[in-house]
Write an enzyme that holds these catalytic residues in place. Sequence first.
Site, PDB file in Angstrom:
ATOM      1  N   HIS A 125       2.280   2.158   4.780  1.00  0.00           N
ATOM      2  CA  HIS A 125       1.484   2.495   5.981  1.00  0.00           C
ATOM      3  C   HIS A 125       1.982   3.850   6.167  1.00  0.00           C
ATOM      4  CE1 HIS A 125      -0.893  -1.176   6.606  1.00  0.00           C
ATOM      5  NE2 HIS A 125       0.427  -1.858   6.997  1.00  0.00           N
ATOM      6  N   ASP A 162      -2.110  -5.716  -0.725  1.00  0.00           N
ATOM      7  CA  ASP A 162      -1.627  -6.393   0.529  1.00  0.00           C
ATOM      8  C   ASP A 162      -2.893  -6.422   1.401  1.00  0.00           C
ATOM      9  OD1 ASP A 162       1.348  -5.861   2.171  1.00  0.00           O
ATOM     10  OD2 ASP A 162      -0.402  -5.526   3.360  1.00  0.00           O
ATOM     11  N   HIS A 164      -3.211  -5.680   4.217  1.00  0.00           N
ATOM     12  CA  HIS A 164      -3.605  -4.372   5.048  1.00  0.00           C
ATOM     13  C   HIS A 164      -3.841  -3.354   4.275  1.00  0.00           C
ATOM     14  CE1 HIS A 164      -0.783  -7.104   7.431  1.00  0.00           C
ATOM     15  NE2 HIS A 164      -1.537  -6.990   8.435  1.00  0.00           N
ATOM     16  N   ASP A 246       0.704 -10.781   1.856  1.00  0.00           N
ATOM     17  CA  ASP A 246       0.211 -11.410   3.100  1.00  0.00           C
ATOM     18  C   ASP A 246      -1.281 -11.787   3.284  1.00  0.00           C
ATOM     19  OD1 ASP A 246      -0.091  -8.605   2.834  1.00  0.00           O
ATOM     20  OD2 ASP A 246       0.778  -8.126   4.793  1.00  0.00           O
TER      21      ASP A 246
HETATM   22 ZN   LIG Z   1       0.657  -6.194   4.855  1.00  0.00          ZN
END
Ligand SMILES: [Zn+2]
Length: 309
Positions: A125, A162, A164, A246
Amino acid sequence: MNSALFTHPACLEHDTGLGHPENADRLKVVLAALDTEEFYLLDRREAPRAEIDQLARVHKRDYIAHIFESIPVHGHAGLDADTVISPGSGEAALRAAGAACAAVDAVMGGEARNAFCAVRPPGHHAESNQAMGFCLFNNVAIGAAHARAAHGLQRVAIFDFDVHHGNGTQEFCEHEAGLLYASTHQSPLYPGTGDARERGDHNNIVNAPLWAMAGSPEFRHALTKTVLPAIDAFAPEMIFISAGFDGHSRDPLAALHLTESDYAWATRKLGEIARKHCASRIVSTLEGGYNYVALANSCKAHLKELMAL
Ligand SMILES: [Zn+2]
């Protein structure tokens, strides 16, 4: 040639405070899971500190200085609502980014076939000028930049599974024809980027968003139909993996229903492309994964496949 495992005890000293999902216990369970007989062939290495010049290939120098100036002497400081730092965070972040660069050197130097970086804080991120989502420096981007700058690679692919979307990695890649960023992620979900229509300046961004509650069939379909053909067509000279676990059905932060066998399958499929184009050169680095059992089992499944390539 064996697979290498890069880590450093300093990564355990990045303290995010009581109750934070991205905590040192995550890395402890990963390292414990890999400290068994079936992983005895792993070439275990200490991650060096990244050099500032290595970070500066991805991040603005003012931003790098701001991160180190923000490190508290005691207690905690917040870089945003959920990105917390402590006195040990600077050293941890340098080792996490340094692991990715050292892994590239080991793989390019023929010392390891592929490598996994068991590090934290995570990175995908982190943007050129912005810490967010538990991330300070974008480890995978710093590794990819190092592969290009130090080893002259022309085509580097990053696959991010991931749950996200890796907004920071996409930002790093989107204007560079020599970089391909492909991501499967739950959408809508934090950070809100990763629409399939975001394609990059050179058609080099490949987003395959998945609805909440999607599981193995949808994930494998996205890879088979979208992600893997794009990486194959790109003919990468090295493949990076942003390995966040995740998307596992047990994970508390999201709502996909993947299992460790999906991560094993994805690693194997990516390995087939790596074997075809780049002598199995893969550098994988840990991102998210917040259920300890799921994280440990998924890392084991991922590493077993890397070691078998
Ligand atoms: Zn994540």
